[in-house]
Scaffold this motif. Sequence first.
Motif, PDB file in Angstrom:
ATOM      1  N   PRO A  41       0.835  -1.206   0.000  1.00  0.00           N
ATOM      2  CA  PRO A  41       0.000   0.000   0.000  1.00  0.00           C
ATOM      3  C   PRO A  41       0.871   1.258   0.000  1.00  0.00           C
ATOM      4  CG  PRO A  41      -0.647  -1.493   1.773  1.00  0.00           C
ATOM      5  CD  PRO A  41       0.616  -2.031   1.187  1.00  0.00           C
ATOM      6  N   GLU A  42       0.562   2.179  -0.934  1.00  0.00           N
ATOM      7  CA  GLU A  42       1.290   3.447  -0.933  1.00  0.00           C
ATOM      8  C   GLU A  42       0.540   4.503  -1.721  1.00  0.00           C
ATOM      9  OE1 GLU A  42       5.227   3.010  -2.574  1.00  0.00           O
ATOM     10  OE2 GLU A  42       4.504   3.010  -4.617  1.00  0.00           O
ATOM     11  N   PHE A  43       0.795   5.755  -1.336  1.00  0.00           N
ATOM     12  CA  PHE A  43       0.288   6.907  -2.072  1.00  0.00           C
ATOM     13  C   PHE A  43       1.288   7.251  -3.160  1.00  0.00           C
ATOM     14  CE2 PHE A  43      -1.903   7.392   1.973  1.00  0.00           C
ATOM     15  CZ  PHE A  43      -3.190   7.690   1.558  1.00  0.00           C
ATOM     16  N   GLN A  44       0.766   7.640  -4.341  1.00  0.00           N
ATOM     17  CA  GLN A  44       1.613   7.947  -5.487  1.00  0.00           C
ATOM     18  C   GLN A  44       1.029   9.123  -6.262  1.00  0.00           C
ATOM     19  OE1 GLN A  44       1.069   4.371  -7.742  1.00  0.00           O
ATOM     20  NE2 GLN A  44       2.494   3.163  -6.504  1.00  0.00           N
ATOM     21  N   LEU A  45       1.890   9.780  -7.037  1.00  0.00           N
ATOM     22  CA  LEU A  45       1.373  10.677  -8.062  1.00  0.00           C
ATOM     23  C   LEU A  45       0.722   9.789  -9.110  1.00  0.00           C
ATOM     24  CD1 LEU A  45       4.311  13.200  -8.617  1.00  0.00           C
ATOM     25  CD2 LEU A  45       2.214  13.537  -7.269  1.00  0.00           C
ATOM     26  N   PRO A  46      -0.448  10.160  -9.631  1.00  0.00           N
ATOM     27  CA  PRO A  46      -1.083   9.330 -10.656  1.00  0.00           C
ATOM     28  C   PRO A  46      -0.232   9.270 -11.921  1.00  0.00           C
ATOM     29  CG  PRO A  46      -2.531  11.145  -9.981  1.00  0.00           C
ATOM     30  CD  PRO A  46      -1.229  11.329  -9.281  1.00  0.00           C
ATOM     31  N   GLY A  47      -0.169   8.109 -12.508  1.00  0.00           N
ATOM     32  CA  GLY A  47       0.572   7.924 -13.744  1.00  0.00           C
ATOM     33  C   GLY A  47       1.065   6.507 -13.865  1.00  0.00           C
ATOM     34  N   ALA A  59      -0.323   8.684 -22.924  1.00  0.00           N
ATOM     35  CA  ALA A  59      -0.176   7.797 -21.762  1.00  0.00           C
ATOM     36  C   ALA A  59      -0.529   8.525 -20.467  1.00  0.00           C
ATOM     37  CB  ALA A  59       1.255   7.259 -21.693  1.00  0.00           C
ATOM     38  N   LEU A  60      -0.128   9.783 -20.348  1.00  0.00           N
ATOM     39  CA  LEU A  60      -0.446  10.550 -19.146  1.00  0.00           C
ATOM     40  C   LEU A  60      -1.953  10.671 -18.962  1.00  0.00           C
ATOM     41  CD1 LEU A  60       0.740  12.275 -16.803  1.00  0.00           C
ATOM     42  CD2 LEU A  60       0.419  14.252 -18.310  1.00  0.00           C
ATOM     43  N   HIS A  61      -2.651  11.063 -20.025  1.00  0.00           N
ATOM     44  CA  HIS A  61      -4.117  11.180 -19.946  1.00  0.00           C
ATOM     45  C   HIS A  61      -4.746   9.832 -19.581  1.00  0.00           C
ATOM     46  CE1 HIS A  61      -4.927  15.301 -21.385  1.00  0.00           C
ATOM     47  NE2 HIS A  61      -3.784  15.155 -22.050  1.00  0.00           N
ATOM     48  N   ARG A  65      -6.570   8.937 -15.844  1.00  0.00           N
ATOM     49  CA  ARG A  65      -7.993   8.558 -15.835  1.00  0.00           C
ATOM     50  C   ARG A  65      -8.187   7.158 -15.243  1.00  0.00           C
ATOM     51  NH1 ARG A  65     -12.484  10.102 -20.229  1.00  0.00           N
ATOM     52  NH2 ARG A  65     -14.221   9.105 -19.186  1.00  0.00           N
ATOM     53  N   GLU A  66      -7.303   6.205 -15.592  1.00  0.00           N
ATOM     54  CA  GLU A  66      -7.424   4.844 -15.043  1.00  0.00           C
ATOM     55  C   GLU A  66      -7.242   4.828 -13.523  1.00  0.00           C
ATOM     56  OE1 GLU A  66      -5.667   2.399 -18.932  1.00  0.00           O
ATOM     57  OE2 GLU A  66      -4.477   2.502 -17.093  1.00  0.00           O
ATOM     58  N   GLU A  67      -6.282   5.624 -13.028  1.00  0.00           N
ATOM     59  CA  GLU A  67      -5.942   5.556 -11.601  1.00  0.00           C
ATOM     60  C   GLU A  67      -6.748   6.485 -10.717  1.00  0.00           C
ATOM     61  OE1 GLU A  67      -1.724   5.939 -11.065  1.00  0.00           O
ATOM     62  OE2 GLU A  67      -1.333   4.027 -12.080  1.00  0.00           O
ATOM     63  N   THR A  68      -7.404   7.507 -11.314  1.00  0.00           N
ATOM     64  CA  THR A  68      -8.157   8.457 -10.490  1.00  0.00           C
ATOM     65  C   THR A  68      -9.602   8.642 -10.933  1.00  0.00           C
ATOM     66  OG1 THR A  68      -7.624  10.424 -11.807  1.00  0.00           O
ATOM     67  CG2 THR A  68      -6.046   9.782 -10.053  1.00  0.00           C
ATOM     68  N   GLY A  69      -9.917   8.336 -12.188  1.00  0.00           N
ATOM     69  CA  GLY A  69     -11.247   8.614 -12.722  1.00  0.00           C
ATOM     70  C   GLY A  69     -11.393  10.028 -13.255  1.00  0.00           C
ATOM     71  N   PRO A 112     -11.844   5.181 -10.169  1.00  0.00           N
ATOM     72  CA  PRO A 112     -10.720   4.617 -10.928  1.00  0.00           C
ATOM     73  C   PRO A 112     -11.092   3.262 -11.518  1.00  0.00           C
ATOM     74  CG  PRO A 112      -9.981   5.405  -8.784  1.00  0.00           C
ATOM     75  CD  PRO A 112     -11.479   5.466  -8.779  1.00  0.00           C
ATOM     76  N   THR A 113     -10.585   2.994 -12.716  1.00  0.00           N
ATOM     77  CA  THR A 113     -10.834   1.698 -13.353  1.00  0.00           C
ATOM     78  C   THR A 113      -9.663   0.739 -13.147  1.00  0.00           C
ATOM     79  OG1 THR A 113      -9.960   2.513 -15.461  1.00  0.00           O
ATOM     80  CG2 THR A 113     -12.354   2.672 -15.116  1.00  0.00           C
ATOM     81  N   GLU A 114      -8.535   1.262 -12.681  1.00  0.00           N
ATOM     82  CA  GLU A 114      -7.364   0.423 -12.404  1.00  0.00           C
ATOM     83  C   GLU A 114      -7.619  -0.335 -11.101  1.00  0.00           C
ATOM     84  OE1 GLU A 114      -3.502  -0.999 -13.234  1.00  0.00           O
ATOM     85  OE2 GLU A 114      -4.627   0.419 -14.450  1.00  0.00           O
ATOM     86  N   PRO A 115      -7.593  -1.676 -11.133  1.00  0.00           N
ATOM     87  CA  PRO A 115      -7.846  -2.441  -9.905  1.00  0.00           C
ATOM     88  C   PRO A 115      -6.875  -2.061  -8.791  1.00  0.00           C
ATOM     89  CG  PRO A 115      -7.821  -3.885 -11.827  1.00  0.00           C
ATOM     90  CD  PRO A 115      -7.354  -2.534 -12.294  1.00  0.00           C
TER      91      PRO A 115
END
Length: 147
Positions: A41-47, A59-61, A65-69, A112-115
């Motif tokens: 478990p960790e907090f990250q900048l989305p990407g 890829a950034l967009h 979107r996958e990691e945050t919605g 987010p759609t990323e599991p």
Amino acid sequence: MIRRFGEPLVRGQRYGLRHGVYAVLLRGRDVLLTHQAEPDPEFQLPGGGIDPGESPLWALHREVREETGWSITAPRRIGAFRRFVYMPEYDKWAEKLCTIYLARPARRHGPPTEPGHSAIWMPAEAAVPILGNSGDRHFLARVLRTL
């Protein structure tokens, strides 16, 4: 020369190059992070990683979107760093070349759609010390000094 952050190199280990893009997303003095539950478990900048044939901005967009919605606008490159890590989800040792962008969160489209990822808003000053890697901490702190 690109600054290196994180763990020291493992002697004798071969690392494959992995290009990635990450975003500092501010709304006022709050920042949007992703919390990844696994492998640790960790907090990250989305990407994340740039897929073959994909441009860094595309890829950034996609990754944000996958990691945050959220969708983003006006991404601007603010720097890059390298880190050498083992990626258990891919069973791969990687030299991650991480390019960091400052962008504006535009619209929330859903969860987010990323599991295993959750989108978390928090005060940016509180986020700096809890980010999971020192490169992310460096760039968020650097952005905060300019506000």
